[in-house]
Write a protein that holds these residues in place. Structure first.
Motif, PDB file in Angstrom:
ATOM      1  N   ARG A  25     -11.570   6.641   9.000  1.00 48.61           N
ATOM      2  CA  ARG A  25     -10.323   6.487   8.241  1.00 48.61           C
ATOM      3  C   ARG A  25      -9.109   6.988   9.015  1.00 48.61           C
ATOM      4  O   ARG A  25      -8.018   6.448   8.874  1.00 48.61           O
ATOM      5  CB  ARG A  25     -10.416   7.212   6.907  1.00 48.61           C
ATOM      6  N   SER A  48      -2.022  -4.222   2.920  1.00 49.45           N
ATOM      7  CA  SER A  48      -3.382  -4.177   2.371  1.00 49.45           C
ATOM      8  C   SER A  48      -4.362  -4.198   3.530  1.00 49.45           C
ATOM      9  O   SER A  48      -4.158  -4.918   4.500  1.00 49.45           O
ATOM     10  CB  SER A  48      -3.628  -5.392   1.482  1.00 49.45           C
ATOM     11  N   LYS A  59     -11.241   0.363   1.568  1.00 46.31           N
ATOM     12  CA  LYS A  59     -10.149  -0.587   1.404  1.00 46.31           C
ATOM     13  C   LYS A  59      -8.968   0.081   0.716  1.00 46.31           C
ATOM     14  O   LYS A  59      -9.114   1.128   0.088  1.00 46.31           O
ATOM     15  CB  LYS A  59     -10.603  -1.787   0.594  1.00 46.31           C
ATOM     16  N   ASP A  60      -7.806  -0.554   0.835  1.00 44.96           N
ATOM     17  CA  ASP A  60      -6.613  -0.116   0.122  1.00 44.96           C
ATOM     18  C   ASP A  60      -5.765  -1.355  -0.149  1.00 44.96           C
ATOM     19  O   ASP A  60      -5.416  -2.085   0.776  1.00 44.96           O
ATOM     20  CB  ASP A  60      -5.829   0.903   0.935  1.00 44.96           C
ATOM     21  N   ASP A  62      -2.690  -1.295  -1.439  1.00 43.10           N
ATOM     22  CA  ASP A  62      -1.281  -0.962  -1.237  1.00 43.10           C
ATOM     23  C   ASP A  62      -0.390  -1.755  -2.199  1.00 43.10           C
ATOM     24  O   ASP A  62       0.613  -2.338  -1.816  1.00 43.10           O
ATOM     25  CB  ASP A  62      -0.861  -1.189   0.215  1.00 43.10           C
ATOM     26  N   GLY A  68      -7.352  -5.797  -0.949  1.00 45.37           N
ATOM     27  CA  GLY A  68      -8.275  -5.019  -0.124  1.00 45.37           C
ATOM     28  C   GLY A  68      -9.715  -5.454  -0.311  1.00 45.37           C
ATOM     29  O   GLY A  68     -10.476  -5.560   0.659  1.00 45.37           O
TER      30      GLY A  68
END
Length: 118
Positions: A25, A48, A59-60, A62, A68
């Motif tokens: 990460r 994203s 995932k994100d 955003d 994501g």
């Protein structure tokens, strides 16, 4: 990190896709930081992203609900591990509805094709 800018435009919204190898990460966070050092990318509405790191999907969205997860599913199908893909969107003022998912998928496909990873 490879960046493919201005690949999709629809009703004022514009998309770019970026990515590169990512071990954890912290690497993804560094990639996002590098990307947003560019003034144009600082002004983007969403970044994203998704990656499969050490066998775990992360995932994100955003703020781009569901983006994501879509990116993650595409990486899983492509068997692309320890690699992050970021889809950037500049919101153009008009809602795209379901077309936004098509654009996210098209952006990931563009990245996979252009990098030879897909």
């Amino acid at each position: 990190m490879q960046v493919f800018d201005k690949i999709i435009s629809d009703r004022g919204s514009r998309y770019a896709v970026s990515g590169g190898p990512a071990a954890d990460r912290a690497t993804v966070a560094a990639m996002l930081a590098d990307l947003t050092r560019v003034k144009r990318f600082q002004k983007a509405t969403h970044h994203s992203w998704a990656a499969i790191l050490g066998g775990e999907g992360v995932k994100d969205d955003d703020g781009e609900s569901g983006a994501g997860q879509l990116i993650l599913q595409m990486l899983e199908r492509a068997g692309l591990y320890d690699h992050a893909v970021i889809v950037t969107r500049w919101y153009g003022g008009k809602h795209l509805g379901g077309d936004r998912f098509r654009h996210v998928a098209d952006a990931v496909r563009h990245y996979l094709r252009e990098t030879g990873l897909g």
